[in-house]
Design an enzyme around this catalytic site. Structure first.
Site, PDB file in Angstrom:
ATOM      1  N   SER A 257     104.691  11.266   7.092  1.00  0.00           N
ATOM      2  CA  SER A 257     104.352  11.539   8.408  1.00  0.00           C
ATOM      3  C   SER A 257     105.073  12.863   9.101  1.00  0.00           C
ATOM      4  CB  SER A 257     104.522  10.326   9.268  1.00  0.00           C
ATOM      5  OG  SER A 257     104.709  10.563  10.707  1.00  0.00           O
TER       6      SER A 257
ATOM      7  N   ARG B  43      54.565  21.939   3.895  1.00  0.00           N
ATOM      8  CA  ARG B  43      56.060  22.396   3.742  1.00  0.00           C
ATOM      9  C   ARG B  43      56.352  22.298   5.231  1.00  0.00           C
ATOM     10  NH1 ARG B  43      55.924  27.062   1.526  1.00  0.00           N
ATOM     11  NH2 ARG B  43      56.070  26.066  -0.653  1.00  0.00           N
TER      12      ARG B  43
END
Length: 497
Positions: free
Chosen positions: A313, A353
Site C-alpha cells: 500500500s 451489413r
C-alpha cells in the site's frame, strides 16, 4: 484545430488496465493487423487451392506480404494452397511492412481498416498479381475472419492458463480435503464445510468454462458484398473453373487459416461473436467467484487464506494486498456488460451489413478477450500461490461456540424436546457465546470459543430427554460436513492426499 491532432500516440499501454499488462499481445493492434494480412493471404491461397491461381504465384504474393508457405499451423488448404497461415496473427507476424498508426488514420474515411489495407497490399505486388488481393471479398469478410483468428489465438492462451489453474486447484482441494471450515451464507456462519469442498467448487466452475471455450466454433467469413457469394461464382465461371470451385472456396479459405468452415454466411447472424462472448464471460464468472472468495477469506480478521507475497500500500506499509485476486475480480466485473453490448450489436445487425452495430463489436470483443487473457493468467498464478492457515480456519470454525451446528441440533433434538425448547436452548447458547466473546480480551485467547462450546454442551446435557445423546459427537463439526468429501473426490477423480 489543436496542434496535436493527427500526432501518432500510443493511446493504451495498460496504465489503467494493470490486469492485462504484458498479457494482451495476442489482441494488440499489431496482432489485428497481422490477422487482417493473414486473412487476405488466406483468400489468395484459397483461390490457388481451387485452381484459379498458380501455386508459385500464390507464394510470390505470400513472400511480398512477409509470409511463407510454412507460416502458422492448422489444416492444409489443399493442393497448391501452401499450408495454413492462421498463426500469422502472432508476435512478429507478417504485416507487409504496414504501419499500424498510418493504417488506423487511413481507416477513418471508409469506416474500417480493410479498405486502405487492400490498397497498401496491392502496392507490394507487381501489376499482374494485384487482382488476386481481396478477390471477390468484402471488407466484412476480411475483418470478421481476422477477429476470429485473433480470438482463436487468445482463446488457446486462455485455455492454457485455465488448465494451469485447474491443476493447481485440484491439488489444493486434495491437500485440504478434510480440513473442516466454517461455511458462510449471507456473510454469516451457516454450517460446517471443508476447505477442500470450497476449492472443488472453484475447480468445477473453471472446468465447465474451459469445456465451453474448447467447444466453440470460430469460423472464417466469406460471403462477398451482401452475403450471396455471387462474386465468387461469377469469377469462377469467367475462369471456367466450374460451380464446384466457387462452392468449395469458403471451405478452402477456412482451411488455409486454420479456422472452422461456416455452414452459412454470418454477416448479420452474429452467433460466432455472441457465443464466444458468452463463453469468455462464463470463464470470467468462474474466475471472479474464485478471486472473490480469496479476497474475503484473506481479510485480516478472517485470515484463512493467503497467496504469498501480496501487493503493498502507498500509505499503509503493514498491508499485503491480494492483488492478483483484485485484478481478476476487476475483469470479472466488467465482462458481463461487454457481452451484453455484443448481444445488443447482434440484435441490431440490420439488413445485409449492420450500420454501426458491426463496428461496435470490434473494440468490445477485443477488450473482452484482453480481460480474459489477463484474468486467466493471474488465476493460474494465484491458484499456485494459495496457502491455508489451518489455525485461523479452526479458530473461525469455533467462533460461535458450536452454534455453527444449530441446524444439526435442531434435527437431532426437536424429536426429543420439541422445536420451541430447541429454539430456546440455541438462543440461550447464543447469548452465552456473545457474552464470552465480549469478555474476551484479545484474539490470542483460545479458551473463549471452548468456553462457549462447553456452555452449549452443558445446556444439552441438562435436558433429561437427551440423556442418551452423545453430546461430544453431536457437537463435532467434522461429523456434519455432508458430502463435502465426496465433492472433492468427484472433482479431483477420487484421489486423496
Amino acid at each position: 484545430m489543436p496542434s496535436d491532432v493527427g500526432r501518432s500516440t500510443v493511446f493504451d499501454r495498460g496504465l489503467l488496465s494493470p490486469g492485462a499488462v504484458g498479457l494482451d499481445a495476442a489482441v494488440s493492434d499489431e496482432a489485428m493487423l497481422a490477422a487482417l494480412v493473414a486473412a487476405e493471404l488466406g483468400l489468395v491461397r484459397a483461390w490457388s487451392a481451387v485452381g484459379a491461381l498458380d501455386a508459385a504465384e500464390a507464394e510470390a504474393i505470400a513472400a511480398a506480404f512477409g509470409g511463407s508457405a510454412g507460416d502458422g499451423a492448422g489444416g492444409s488448404a489443399g493442393d497448391g494452397a501452401g499450408g495454413s497461415v492462421g498463426d500469422t496473427a502472432g508476435d512478429g507476424a507478417a504485416t507487409a511492412g504496414i504501419d499500424v498508426g498510418a493504417l488506423a488514420s487511413a481507416a477513418v474515411d471508409g469506416g474500417n481498416p480493410v479498405i486502405p489495407l487492400v490498397g497498401l497490399l496491392k502496392q507490394t505486388l507487381p501489376e499482374a498479381l494485384r487482382p488476386w488481393v481481396h478477390r471477390g471479398a468484402t471488407s466484412q469478410d476480411i475483418l470478421d475472419t481476422a477477429l476470429m483468428l485473433v480470438s482463436r489465438r487468445a482463446v488457446d492462451t486462455v485455455l492454457a492458463s485455465l488448465a494451469e489453474a485447474e491443476a493447481a486447484l485440484a491439488a489444493f482441494a486434495i491437500e485440504h480435503r478434510d480440513v473442516v471450515a466454517a461455511g458462510r451464507t449471507l456473510a454469516q456462519h451457516a454450517v460446517p464445510t471443508t476447505v477442500g469442498a470450497r476449492a472443488a467448487g472453484w475447480l468445477t466452475g473453471i472446468r465447465r468454462a474451459s469445456a465451453r471455450l474448447r467447444g466453440l466454433s470460430l469460423p472464417a467469413q466469406l460471403g462477398g458484398a451482401a452475403g450471396t457469394r455471387a462474386s465468387f461464382a461469377e469469377l469462377s465461371r469467367r475462369q471456367a473453373l466450374g460451380d464446384a470451385a466457387a462452392a468449395t472456396l469458403p471451405t478452402r479459405f477456412a482451411e488455409a487459416l486454420g479456422l472452422d468452415a461456416a455452414e452459412t454466411v454470418w454477416h448479420t447472424d452474429r452467433w460466432p461473436v455472441t457465443e464466444l462472448a458468452d463463453a469468455l464471460t462464463q470463464s470470467l464468472d468462474a474466475l471472479g467467484k474464485f478471486a472473490g472468495d480469496v479476497v474475503t477469506l484473506s481479510r485480516t480478521e478472517i485470515g484463512e487464506l493467503s497467496a504469498g507475497a501480496g501487493g503493498s500500500s502507498s500509505a499503509m506499509p503493514q498491508k499485503s494486498n491480494p492483488v492478483a485476486a483484485v485484478l481478476i475480480r476487476s475483469a470479472a466485473l466488467r465482462a458481463p456488460q461487454l457481452a451484453a453490448t455484443l448481444h445488443l450489436c447482434a440484435t441490431l445487425a440490420a439488413d445485409e451489413r449492420p450500420a454501426g452495430a458491426w463496428h461496435a463489436e470490434w473494440p468490445t470483443l477485443r477488450e473482452l478477450l484482453r480481460l480474459s487473457l489477463g484474468a486467466s493468467s493471474h488465476a493460474a498464478r494465484l491458484s499456485r500461490a494459495l496457502r491455508v492457515d489451518r489455525d485461523a480456519v479452526a479458530r473461525n470454525l469455533a467462533a460461535t461456540g458450536g452454534l455453527i451446528l444449530a441446524e444439526r441440533l435442531s434435527i437431532v433434538l426437536t424429536p426429543l424436546v420439541g422445536a420451541e425448547r430447541v429454539a430456546a436452548l440455541i438462543a440461550a447458547a447464543g447469548r452465552g457465546a456473545g457474552e464470552t466473546a465480549a469478555a474476551r480480551p484479545g484474539a490470542d485467547h483460545p479458551s473463549a470459543p471452548d468456553t462457549a462450546s462447553a456452555g452449549l454442551a452443558a445446556l444439552i446435557r441438562d435436558l433429561p430427554e437427551a440423556a442418551d445423546v452423545d453430546v461430544d459427537a453431536l457437537l463435532d463439526p467434522r461429523a456434519y460436513t455432508g458430502d463435502a468429501t465426496a465433492a472433492v473426490d468427484g472433482a479431483t477423480g477420487g484421489a486423496s492426499a
